[in-house]
Design an enzyme around this catalytic site. Structure first.
Site, PDB file in Angstrom:
ATOM      1  N   SER A   1       1.791  -7.584  -0.895  1.00 57.13           N
ATOM      2  CA  SER A   1       2.522  -8.651  -0.188  1.00 57.13           C
ATOM      3  C   SER A   1       2.120 -10.140  -0.297  1.00 57.13           C
ATOM      4  O   SER A   1       2.671 -11.175   0.122  1.00 57.13           O
ATOM      5  CB  SER A   1       2.625  -8.118   1.301  1.00 57.13           C
TER       6      SER A   1
ATOM      7  N   THR B   1       1.842  -4.510   4.401  1.00 58.04           N
ATOM      8  CA  THR B   1       1.818  -4.628   5.561  1.00 58.04           C
ATOM      9  C   THR B   1       1.019  -6.086   5.825  1.00 58.04           C
ATOM     10  O   THR B   1       1.205  -6.565   6.841  1.00 58.04           O
ATOM     11  CB  THR B   1       0.963  -3.736   6.502  1.00 58.04           C
ATOM     12  N   ASP B   2       0.337  -6.477   5.119  1.00 63.71           N
ATOM     13  CA  ASP B   2      -0.547  -7.950   5.342  1.00 63.71           C
ATOM     14  C   ASP B   2       0.472  -8.862   5.692  1.00 63.71           C
ATOM     15  O   ASP B   2       0.088  -9.805   6.640  1.00 63.71           O
ATOM     16  CB  ASP B   2      -1.282  -8.439   4.196  1.00 63.71           C
TER      17      ASP B   2
ATOM     18  N   THR C   1       0.835  -1.147   0.003  1.00 60.47           N
ATOM     19  CA  THR C   1      -0.050  -0.101  -0.051  1.00 60.47           C
ATOM     20  C   THR C   1       1.142   1.205   0.063  1.00 60.47           C
ATOM     21  O   THR C   1       0.415   2.318  -0.501  1.00 60.47           O
ATOM     22  CB  THR C   1      -0.977  -0.004   1.168  1.00 60.47           C
TER      23      THR C   1
HETATM   24  N1  ASP Z   1      -2.666  -5.611   0.671  1.00 58.34           N
HETATM   25  C1  ASP Z   1      -1.490  -4.772   0.924  1.00 58.34           C
HETATM   26  C2  ASP Z   1      -0.250  -5.579   1.034  1.00 58.34           C
HETATM   27  O1  ASP Z   1      -0.165  -6.104   1.983  1.00 58.34           O
HETATM   28  C3  ASP Z   1      -1.796  -4.045   2.333  1.00 58.34           C
HETATM   29  C4  ASP Z   1      -0.794  -2.978   2.897  1.00 58.34           C
HETATM   30  O2  ASP Z   1       0.256  -2.691   2.317  1.00 58.34           O
HETATM   31  O3  ASP Z   1      -0.883  -2.379   3.925  1.00 58.34           O
HETATM   32  O4  ASP Z   1       0.316  -5.529   0.161  1.00 58.34           O
END
Ligand code: ASP
Length: 343
Positions: free
Chosen positions: A78, A112-113, A36
């Site tokens: 991710s 973040t995932d 993100t």
């Molecule tokens: N869907 C995103 C990821 O993990 C979420 C994020 O980056 O916060 O790539």
């Protein structure tokens, strides 16, 4: 008394020394992998555009913290990063650190995932005393209140700080720096989602500096040298819940899993049907680790039986450690010892 106060003041000044006190200006390399933090466009409508890392590092004031270089390692969500990419990433970091003795630290931007998994893998496999700081954002770069620039700026601050040496891989989110081992994503949307439920953050980070709560352990060696590892063994995580039967466990064992982590109820519990499947799996040489689906707390490592407790490693962290342990040995006693030593 005076001496004690002076010593205490001096040591807290040392622990809190911000980048301004350290010269010459350090160089930090930011490796972009996507997520993100590197997203724009109609994010919530599913029409995401990717922002390159050389654009993301253009943050007002960052030059006063460090000379920042960047490299686009990947630019994906991710969910597209798994064991093969972890091996590539840790090797890239090793190569960079070997070729660049003057580099103070490396920052990795990441979705973040699954950030906690990549970070823990790096923590176990990157050698040397120089830090790796993983960061990301909960809000896309074009959203009001985007948290990416602040997180990236603080990650560079942490990577540039000499007090970050010997602390392995850390995660920087929402003004706090966490150990990769302890940190977990606890909320699907909020910026304060990253927490270390049992152990708390290592440091708070703000424009004044990086304020660690304790001295560095001075760790210099990686637990796992994966330079010759081509593929990591298959390890699956299986959830337990009322009425869970043996189908999922038998299926992953049939698919070739070398290890299983049970995200158990409470202190690592599972249904009778799952216990039967675990017994069968263990009899075939599959290593089974029990963890908890509660989000925090310990499952005792134990001294015998069909399963090894994960301690306070959550199921996804226990999976990483089990994959690496299985890349070295399939002896249950050795793997139990590895889990005990990682508490
Ligand atoms: N869907 C995103 C990821 O993990 C979420 C994020 O980056 O916060 O790539």
């Amino acid at each position: 008394m005076r001496t004690t106060l002076f010593t205490a003041a001096l040591s807290s000044a040392l622990l809190a020394s911000g980048s301004a006190a350290q010269s010459p200006r350090p160089t930090v390399l930011v490796l972009g992998t996507g997520g993100t933090i590197g997203s724009a466009g109609d994010y919530w409508g599913g029409n995401v555009t990717r922002v390159p890392i050389d654009q993301l590092v253009r943050i007002p004031g960052i030059d006063s913290v460090a000379i920042v270089e960047s490299e686009q390692f990947l630019n994906v969500a991710s969910s597209s990063i798994g064991p093969a990419r972890w091996l590539e990433l840790t090797r890239r970091i090793a190569d960079i650190y070997q070729a660049r003795p003057e580099l103070r630290g490396i920052v990795v931007t990441h979705g973040t995932d699954t950030m906690e998994e990549t970070a823990y893998f790096l923590d176990l496999t990157v050698g040397g005393i120089r830090p790796v700081v993983v960061t990301g954002s909960m809000r896309p770069s074009n959203m009001a209140g985007a948290d990416g620039p602040a997180n990236l700026m603080n990650a560079v601050r942490a990577a540039a700080d000499t007090n970050s040496r010997g602390r392995g891989t850390m995660v920087m989110m929402d003004d706090r720096l966490f150990s990769a081992r302890d940190v977990t994503k606890t909320n699907s949307t909020r910026v304060e989602t990253f927490q270390a439920p049992e152990r708390g953050p290592l440091a708070i980070v703000d424009p004044e500096g990086v304020f660690y709560r304790s001295k560095s352990a001075g760790r210099a060696t990686a637990q796992y040298d994966v330079s010759a590892v081509r593929e990591l063994p298959r390890v699956d995580v299986i959830y337990s819940y009322p009425g869970a039967d043996s189908v999922a466990i038998d299926a992953v064992v049939g698919a070739g899993a070398k290890g299983l982590v049970i995200a158990g109820v409470g202190r690592g519990g599972m249904t009778g049907s799952q216990s039967g499947a675990v017994r069968r799996a263990a009899a075939q040489g599959v290593l089974v680790v029990t963890s908890t689906r509660t989000g925090s707390g310990r499952v005792p490592v134990g001294t015998g039986g069909n399963t090894i407790g994960s301690g306070d490693l959550n199921p996804q962290k226990a999976r990483i450690l089990l994959m690496l342990a299985l890349s070295r040995t399939s002896d249950p006693a050795q793997i139990r010892k590895i889990f005990a030593e990682n508490q």
